[in-house]
Design a protein around this motif. Structure first.
Motif, PDB file in Angstrom:
ATOM      1  N   LEU A   1       0.787  -1.181  -0.072  1.00  0.00           N
ATOM      2  CA  LEU A   1       0.134  -0.066   0.019  1.00  0.00           C
ATOM      3  C   LEU A   1       0.888   1.113   0.080  1.00  0.00           C
ATOM      4  N   ASP A   2       2.088   1.293   0.282  1.00  0.00           N
ATOM      5  CA  ASP A   2       2.822   2.434   0.696  1.00  0.00           C
ATOM      6  C   ASP A   2       3.172   2.778  -0.961  1.00  0.00           C
ATOM      7  N   GLU A   3       3.615   1.736  -1.605  1.00  0.00           N
ATOM      8  CA  GLU A   3       3.624   1.943  -3.329  1.00  0.00           C
ATOM      9  C   GLU A   3       2.384   2.809  -3.729  1.00  0.00           C
ATOM     10  N   VAL A   4       1.215   2.151  -3.355  1.00  0.00           N
ATOM     11  CA  VAL A   4       0.119   2.769  -3.995  1.00  0.00           C
ATOM     12  C   VAL A   4       0.039   4.349  -3.600  1.00  0.00           C
ATOM     13  N   ALA A   5       0.342   4.370  -2.300  1.00  0.00           N
ATOM     14  CA  ALA A   5       0.161   5.906  -1.998  1.00  0.00           C
ATOM     15  C   ALA A   5       1.093   6.788  -2.388  1.00  0.00           C
ATOM     16  N   THR A   6       2.335   6.316  -2.601  1.00  0.00           N
ATOM     17  CA  THR A   6       3.301   7.171  -3.298  1.00  0.00           C
ATOM     18  C   THR A   6       2.891   7.598  -4.718  1.00  0.00           C
ATOM     19  N   GLU A   7       2.339   6.459  -5.431  1.00  0.00           N
ATOM     20  CA  GLU A   7       1.900   6.577  -6.786  1.00  0.00           C
ATOM     21  C   GLU A   7       0.780   7.636  -6.939  1.00  0.00           C
ATOM     22  N   LEU A   8      -0.235   7.513  -6.120  1.00  0.00           N
ATOM     23  CA  LEU A   8      -1.387   7.989  -6.073  1.00  0.00           C
ATOM     24  C   LEU A   8      -1.043   9.747  -5.833  1.00  0.00           C
ATOM     25  N   ALA A   9      -0.087   9.925  -4.690  1.00  0.00           N
ATOM     26  CA  ALA A   9       0.198  11.260  -4.607  1.00  0.00           C
ATOM     27  C   ALA A   9       0.990  12.048  -5.791  1.00  0.00           C
ATOM     28  N   ASP A  10       1.895  11.189  -6.390  1.00  0.00           N
ATOM     29  CA  ASP A  10       2.376  11.837  -7.746  1.00  0.00           C
ATOM     30  C   ASP A  10       1.203  12.025  -8.668  1.00  0.00           C
ATOM     31  N   TYR A  11       0.294  10.975  -8.774  1.00  0.00           N
ATOM     32  CA  TYR A  11      -0.674  11.241  -9.769  1.00  0.00           C
ATOM     33  C   TYR A  11      -1.495  12.388  -9.731  1.00  0.00           C
ATOM     34  N   ILE A  12      -1.925  12.740  -8.332  1.00  0.00           N
ATOM     35  CA  ILE A  12      -2.775  13.872  -8.009  1.00  0.00           C
ATOM     36  C   ILE A  12      -2.115  15.005  -8.296  1.00  0.00           C
ATOM     37  N   ALA A  13      -0.742  15.180  -7.746  1.00  0.00           N
ATOM     38  CA  ALA A  13       0.012  16.362  -7.732  1.00  0.00           C
ATOM     39  C   ALA A  13      -0.122  16.675  -9.348  1.00  0.00           C
ATOM     40  N   ASP A  14       0.540  15.744 -10.062  1.00  0.00           N
ATOM     41  CA  ASP A  14       0.747  16.115 -11.640  1.00  0.00           C
ATOM     42  C   ASP A  14      -0.747  16.608 -12.175  1.00  0.00           C
ATOM     43  N   LEU A  15      -1.742  15.969 -11.842  1.00  0.00           N
ATOM     44  CA  LEU A  15      -2.991  16.319 -12.563  1.00  0.00           C
ATOM     45  C   LEU A  15      -3.353  17.567 -12.121  1.00  0.00           C
ATOM     46  N   SER A  16      -3.190  17.956 -10.621  1.00  0.00           N
ATOM     47  CA  SER A  16      -3.407  19.099 -10.383  1.00  0.00           C
ATOM     48  C   SER A  16      -2.749  20.199 -10.903  1.00  0.00           C
ATOM     49  N   GLU A  17      -1.435  20.088 -11.261  1.00  0.00           N
ATOM     50  CA  GLU A  17      -0.866  20.913 -11.987  1.00  0.00           C
ATOM     51  C   GLU A  17      -1.129  21.271 -13.166  1.00  0.00           C
ATOM     52  N   VAL A  18      -1.413  20.174 -14.179  1.00  0.00           N
ATOM     53  CA  VAL A  18      -1.966  20.332 -15.414  1.00  0.00           C
ATOM     54  C   VAL A  18      -3.337  20.974 -15.348  1.00  0.00           C
ATOM     55  N   SER A  19      -4.172  20.603 -14.651  1.00  0.00           N
ATOM     56  CA  SER A  19      -5.511  21.325 -14.647  1.00  0.00           C
ATOM     57  C   SER A  19      -5.498  22.774 -14.183  1.00  0.00           C
TER      58      SER A  19
END
Ligand SMILES: O=C(O)[C@H](O)[C@@H](O)[C@H](O)[C@H](O)COP(=O)(O)O
Length: 220
Positions: free
Chosen positions: A19-37
Motif C-alpha cells: 500500500l505504501d507504493e500505491v500511496a506514493t503513486e497516488l500522491a504523484d498522480y494527483i499532484a501532476d493532474l492538479s498542476e496540469v488542470s
C-alpha cells in the motif's frame, strides 16, 4: 514499482507490492493532474469518496506535496456521502477533513460538503443546484458530449462486490439518467443514504482496491 501493468484503450491496471507504493503513486498522480488542470483551466476540481482511499492520500500532507501543490486552486466535492452529521464517525467529509483537508491549505469555501441540516432529498437537490452553478462558471469542467460535470479527477475505492461510490451492481440507481445527484438507500443498511453524481460516466478516474493478496489501481 508496479509489478504488473496492463494498458488498454480503456485505461490501465497497475498492481503494486504494498500500500505504501500505491500511496506514493497516488500522491504523484494527483499532484501532476492538479498542476496540469491549474495550468489549463485555472482550477482543480476533485471529487472524493470514502473508505481506505482517503488514508492513501495521506502522503499529500507531507513534503514535497504540501508545499508544491497549488492548494488554493483546489475545489473539493464528494462522489458519495452518508446521511449523517458532518462530525459523525461515518461521515466521508469528516474522514477527508481529519486525514487531509485540515492538514493542507485548501480554502474552506472551496470545500463542497453535503448539507447535513436537511433531508437527504433536499440536500441532494441543493448539491446538484450548486454543481450546476459551478459548471456554468466552468469552475467545474463540462462533458464534451452532454451538459454533465467533468471533474478533473474523481477518486473511488472499489468494494469487494465491485461497487464504486454508492453505485452497487444491478442497483436501480444505475438507471438514473437525469439527476446529477441522487439520494438513495444503500442496500446493506437502513441508515445510510448516499449521493452519486451521475457524472461518474464522464470522469478521469482512479479506482483503488486492496486485498490481502494484492493492491492496485485502475486509471482512465
Ligand atoms: O462511502 C463509502 O463507503 C465509499 O465511498 C465506498 O464506495 C468505498 O470507497 C468502497 O466501499 C471501498 O472501500 P474500501 O477502500 O475501504 O474497501
Amino acid at each position: 514499482m508496479a509489478r504488473f501493468v496492463c494498458p488498454s484503450d480503456r485505461g490501465e491496471l497497475r498492481i503494486y507490492e504494498n500500500l505504501d507504493e500505491v500511496a506514493t503513486e497516488l500522491a504523484d498522480y494527483i499532484a501532476d493532474l492538479s498542476e496540469v488542470s491549474v495550468k489549463e483551466r485555472g482550477f482543480f476540481a476533485i471529487a472524493l469518496s470514502g473508505g481506505s482511499l482517503i488514508s492513501l492520500m495521506g502522503k499529500l500532507c507531507e513534503a514535497p506535496y504540501n508545499k508544491t501543490v497549488d492548494w488554493a486552486k483546489w475545489y473539493i466535492f464528494w462522489a458519495d456521502e452518508r446521511v449523517v452529521a458532518k462530525n459523525h464517525a461515518d461521515s466521508n467529509y469528516k474522514l477527508a477533513k481529519d486525514c487531509l483537508l485540515s492538514k493542507v491549505p485548501v480554502i474552506p469555501s472551496h470545500v463542497y460538503s453535503i448539507n447535513d441540516s436537511m433531508s437527504a432529498e433536499e440536500a441532494a437537490n441543493e448539491y446538484e443546484f450548486v454543481l450546476r452553478q459551478l459548471v456554468k462558471t466552468r469552475t467545474v469542467g463540462v462533458s464534451e458530449i452532454s451538459d454533465c460535470p467533468k471533474f478533473d479527477l474523481i477518486l473511488l475505492g472499489m468494494g469487494p462486490d465491485g461497487h464504486v461510490a454508492s453505485l452497487f451492481p444491478n442497483h436501480m440507481a444505475l438507471d438514473e439518467k437525469d439527476e446529477w445527484v441522487a439520494a438513495k438507500q444503500k442496500h446493506y443498511t437502513q441508515q445510510l443514504m448516499t449521493w452519486d453524481p451521475i457524472a461518474l460516466c464522464c470522469l478521469p478516474g482512479w479506482f483503488s482496491r486492496a486485498t490481502a493478496t494484492w493492491c492496485g489501481f485502475w486509471t482512465r
